[in-house]
Design a protein around this motif. Structure first.
Motif, mmCIF file in Angstrom:
data_model
loop_
_atom_site.group_PDB
_atom_site.id
_atom_site.type_symbol
_atom_site.label_atom_id
_atom_site.label_comp_id
_atom_site.label_asym_id
_atom_site.label_seq_id
_atom_site.Cartn_x
_atom_site.Cartn_y
_atom_site.Cartn_z
ATOM 1 N N ALA B 153 -11.979 -1.592 -55.433
ATOM 2 C CA ALA B 153 -13.108 -0.652 -55.421
ATOM 3 C C ALA B 153 -12.644 0.759 -55.088
ATOM 4 O O ALA B 153 -11.733 0.945 -54.283
ATOM 5 C CB ALA B 153 -14.161 -1.100 -54.412
ATOM 6 N N VAL B 154 -13.280 1.730 -55.737
ATOM 7 C CA VAL B 154 -13.145 3.134 -55.358
ATOM 8 C C VAL B 154 -14.488 3.571 -54.787
ATOM 9 O O VAL B 154 -15.520 3.459 -55.464
ATOM 10 C CB VAL B 154 -12.761 4.020 -56.555
ATOM 11 C CG1 VAL B 154 -12.632 5.483 -56.113
ATOM 12 C CG2 VAL B 154 -11.461 3.538 -57.192
ATOM 13 N N LEU B 155 -14.467 4.021 -53.535
ATOM 14 C CA LEU B 155 -15.679 4.420 -52.830
ATOM 15 C C LEU B 155 -15.454 5.791 -52.195
ATOM 16 O O LEU B 155 -14.342 6.316 -52.223
ATOM 17 C CB LEU B 155 -16.012 3.385 -51.744
ATOM 18 C CG LEU B 155 -16.231 1.934 -52.215
ATOM 19 C CD1 LEU B 155 -16.235 0.973 -51.025
ATOM 20 C CD2 LEU B 155 -17.537 1.812 -53.011
ATOM 21 N N GLY B 156 -16.507 6.370 -51.615
ATOM 22 C CA GLY B 156 -16.296 7.611 -50.885
ATOM 23 C C GLY B 156 -17.464 8.567 -50.911
ATOM 24 O O GLY B 156 -18.567 8.216 -51.348
ATOM 25 N N LEU B 157 -17.198 9.791 -50.450
ATOM 26 C CA LEU B 157 -18.228 10.844 -50.290
ATOM 27 C C LEU B 157 -19.418 10.317 -49.497
ATOM 28 O O LEU B 157 -20.570 10.670 -49.758
ATOM 29 C CB LEU B 157 -18.694 11.375 -51.652
ATOM 30 C CG LEU B 157 -17.635 11.951 -52.589
ATOM 31 C CD1 LEU B 157 -18.321 12.672 -53.744
ATOM 32 C CD2 LEU B 157 -16.689 12.899 -51.864
ATOM 33 N N MET B 158 -19.139 9.452 -48.540
ATOM 34 C CA MET B 158 -20.205 8.842 -47.748
ATOM 35 C C MET B 158 -19.633 8.485 -46.382
ATOM 36 O O MET B 158 -18.419 8.328 -46.230
ATOM 37 C CB MET B 158 -20.718 7.581 -48.461
ATOM 38 C CG MET B 158 -21.954 6.935 -47.842
ATOM 39 S SD MET B 158 -23.242 8.068 -47.279
ATOM 40 C CE MET B 158 -23.503 9.047 -48.778
ATOM 41 N N GLY B 159 -20.542 8.398 -45.401
ATOM 42 C CA GLY B 159 -20.147 8.030 -44.051
ATOM 43 C C GLY B 159 -21.144 7.038 -43.472
ATOM 44 O O GLY B 159 -22.048 6.561 -44.170
ATOM 45 N N ARG B 167 -26.712 -0.547 -42.101
ATOM 46 C CA ARG B 167 -26.397 -1.440 -43.220
ATOM 47 C C ARG B 167 -25.008 -1.135 -43.776
ATOM 48 O O ARG B 167 -24.216 -2.050 -44.069
ATOM 49 C CB ARG B 167 -27.470 -1.248 -44.305
ATOM 50 C CG ARG B 167 -27.191 -1.900 -45.645
ATOM 51 C CD ARG B 167 -27.484 -3.390 -45.584
ATOM 52 N NE ARG B 167 -27.285 -4.033 -46.874
ATOM 53 C CZ ARG B 167 -28.250 -4.256 -47.763
ATOM 54 N NH1 ARG B 167 -29.503 -3.862 -47.519
ATOM 55 N NH2 ARG B 167 -27.994 -4.888 -48.894
ATOM 56 N N LEU B 168 -24.706 0.153 -43.952
ATOM 57 C CA LEU B 168 -23.390 0.544 -44.466
ATOM 58 C C LEU B 168 -22.275 0.085 -43.528
ATOM 59 O O LEU B 168 -21.246 -0.438 -43.968
ATOM 60 C CB LEU B 168 -23.332 2.066 -44.661
ATOM 61 C CG LEU B 168 -24.127 2.593 -45.864
ATOM 62 C CD1 LEU B 168 -24.289 4.115 -45.787
ATOM 63 C CD2 LEU B 168 -23.447 2.197 -47.175
ATOM 64 N N ALA B 169 -22.478 0.275 -42.243
ATOM 65 C CA ALA B 169 -21.455 -0.131 -41.271
ATOM 66 C C ALA B 169 -21.233 -1.641 -41.309
ATOM 67 O O ALA B 169 -20.091 -2.123 -41.324
ATOM 68 C CB ALA B 169 -21.857 0.311 -39.866
ATOM 69 N N ALA B 170 -22.328 -2.379 -41.344
ATOM 70 C CA ALA B 170 -22.213 -3.844 -41.344
ATOM 71 C C ALA B 170 -21.574 -4.335 -42.640
ATOM 72 O O ALA B 170 -20.712 -5.227 -42.628
ATOM 73 C CB ALA B 170 -23.598 -4.472 -41.149
ATOM 74 N N ASP B 171 -21.992 -3.770 -43.761
ATOM 75 C CA ASP B 171 -21.441 -4.214 -45.044
ATOM 76 C C ASP B 171 -19.981 -3.792 -45.217
ATOM 77 O O ASP B 171 -19.201 -4.493 -45.853
ATOM 78 C CB ASP B 171 -22.298 -3.682 -46.199
ATOM 79 C CG ASP B 171 -23.587 -4.490 -46.369
ATOM 80 O OD1 ASP B 171 -23.729 -5.514 -45.671
ATOM 81 O OD2 ASP B 171 -24.436 -4.098 -47.182
ATOM 82 N N ALA B 172 -19.615 -2.643 -44.662
ATOM 83 C CA ALA B 172 -18.221 -2.188 -44.778
ATOM 84 C C ALA B 172 -17.271 -3.247 -44.232
ATOM 85 O O ALA B 172 -16.199 -3.499 -44.806
ATOM 86 C CB ALA B 172 -18.027 -0.865 -44.043
ATOM 87 N N ALA B 173 -17.675 -3.876 -43.135
ATOM 88 C CA ALA B 173 -16.815 -4.891 -42.516
ATOM 89 C C ALA B 173 -16.575 -6.079 -43.442
ATOM 90 O O ALA B 173 -15.592 -6.808 -43.299
ATOM 91 C CB ALA B 173 -17.433 -5.365 -41.203
ATOM 92 N N LYS B 174 -17.488 -6.259 -44.410
ATOM 93 C CA LYS B 174 -17.364 -7.407 -45.328
ATOM 94 C C LYS B 174 -16.557 -7.078 -46.581
ATOM 95 O O LYS B 174 -16.370 -7.948 -47.434
ATOM 96 C CB LYS B 174 -18.770 -7.871 -45.755
ATOM 97 C CG LYS B 174 -19.639 -8.333 -44.586
ATOM 98 C CD LYS B 174 -21.057 -8.653 -45.079
ATOM 99 C CE LYS B 174 -22.029 -8.791 -43.910
ATOM 100 N NZ LYS B 174 -23.431 -8.631 -44.339
ATOM 101 N N ALA B 193 -16.564 13.035 -39.304
ATOM 102 C CA ALA B 193 -16.430 11.915 -38.362
ATOM 103 C C ALA B 193 -17.104 10.665 -38.923
ATOM 104 O O ALA B 193 -16.584 9.555 -38.790
ATOM 105 C CB ALA B 193 -17.031 12.291 -37.006
ATOM 106 N N SER B 194 -18.246 10.853 -39.573
ATOM 107 C CA SER B 194 -18.965 9.684 -40.103
ATOM 108 C C SER B 194 -18.218 9.092 -41.300
ATOM 109 O O SER B 194 -18.253 7.885 -41.530
ATOM 110 C CB SER B 194 -20.406 10.051 -40.478
ATOM 111 O OG SER B 194 -20.474 10.682 -41.738
ATOM 112 N N VAL B 195 -17.530 9.946 -42.068
ATOM 113 C CA VAL B 195 -16.712 9.459 -43.188
ATOM 114 C C VAL B 195 -15.569 8.594 -42.663
ATOM 115 O O VAL B 195 -15.340 7.472 -43.142
ATOM 116 C CB VAL B 195 -16.157 10.639 -44.021
ATOM 117 C CG1 VAL B 195 -15.171 10.120 -45.069
ATOM 118 C CG2 VAL B 195 -17.292 11.406 -44.683
#
Lengths: 237, 237
Positions: B153-159, B167-174, B193-195
């Motif tokens: 996957a290519v992801l980004g421009l988000m924190g 939801r993003l934090a929890a899903d990132a771990a998966k 910092a959030s990125v």
């Protein structure tokens, strides 16, 4: 600039070993140019990492690719107490070379190397780049800061840390050319906060950070290709 | 999966517009495949950014390059309230689409799109990748987390920020596949910092961060080439 032995010629690349007298030091170096090169071309100075030398695998590979793919000349010199320089204990002992004096001398050695290599008619006063990680940034960042002719630099695997931390921070502010900065996310030698601090301290706005997985010495092979293309895109216009 | 109108064919790329019924939604999409393609091949799902649509310039360019250079199929769908979907106020109003429900629906839309596109005999159940920045990460990261078949996957421009930060934090771990994460150093929308927090939260060890100069929407063109090569290297083996 005294050439040592016969040139090595292979696949379009001429490699010449030289010694250069700088103050009281004999600086051992290598210059790579295209076969049958004539006239002015860009030059990239390549600084090796600690415990390695001017012809270590990745330096040689980068130099050859710059010559073959882009017609760019490359030069490398041994770091203090490294390679063909007089030994000062084991090269893995950073106290032997990571000093303020070592930095000043290495900057002078790079400046003299630049003058000597650009004095070759097949190199000349063309666009100038620098590439060096880890020890190649410890000494290379101060050199880039001191040399306004450097138009592009690849730096990294270093932070505001170690015996010359203050020098690195002050010199980073003087770097005004485009920079690609490389970081290893599991770097066991340089902590992440200090890396970001050094990146942030760079005076140029035109900077990008590539942070890759793995320990200090595990820079992914594709980053050398990215380096080569980054340097070439700025030096060839 | 209903194809809409005639295919567009140019320079070896077949582009087909489709609608797909998912629950009570009509999902507008495009699939790109090589001309005269037969048999199974890798597929990259491409998520566009906020206020844009499934055929915005960089989506189209990436899809065409994947097809032409690598024989990889690509597909894109409009985000909620974007493109050919029913409007819910201006697409620049993030409250219209950046919601937990919007995320769940978009994950379902991607899953249905994946099944439909892989159901085409010229795509089949090959290796799978995802590319999406900004809104393409807001919805794409939860999709990647939910879909074990995504290999890269290519992801980004988000924190870790905004209405679905938790939801993003929890899903990132998966997320366990190799990831290239893109950041803009002068991002006026997403703080640094959030990125880094979202990057750090990714469950995979095989991740790299490319931080580039400029504001949110100024991702340098070479990063699209880097994206393409990163996806291809993992999908073509």
């Amino acid at each position: 600039m005294d050439f040592i032995g016969e040139p090595l010629v292979g696949k379009g690349v001429v490699e010449r070993r030289f010694d250069l007298k700088v103050e009281d030091r004999l600086v051992p170096g290598i210059v790579w140019t295209p076969e049958a090169a004539e006239g002015t071309r860009p030059l990239v100075l390549v600084g090796h990492g600690g415990s390695l030398h001017k012809r270590t695998e990745y330096v040689l590979a980068l130099a050859r690719r710059l010559v073959r793919h882009h017609g760019i000349a490359a030069a490398a010199i041994d770091g203090p107490a490294h390679g063909d320089r007089p030994a000062v204990g084991p090269t893995t002992d950073i106290r032997a070379w990571w000093t303020s004096t070592g930095t000043d001398e290495m900057v002078a050695d790079w400046s003299a190397t630049l003058a000597a290599v650009q004095g070759l008619p097949e190199v000349g006063n063309g666009p100038l780049g620098y590439w060096g990680l880890s020890m190649g940034t410890i000494f290379g960042l101060p050199f880039v800061a001191s040399e306004p002719r450097v138009q592009v630099a690849v730096l990294g695997l270093m932070g505001i840390t170690g015996p010359t931390a203050d020098r690195l921070a002050a010199d980073a502010a003087k770097v005004t050319c485009p920079v690609l900065f490389l970081q290893q996310l599991e770097d066991e030698l340089i902590d992440r906060a200090s890396v970001l601090a050094l990146f942030d301290a760079l005076g140029t706005k035109d900077k990008r950070l590539h942070a890759n997985p793995g320990p200090h010495s595990a820079v992914p092979p594709e980053q050398f290709v990215v380096s080569q293309e980054f340097l070439a895109s700025h030096l060839l216009g």
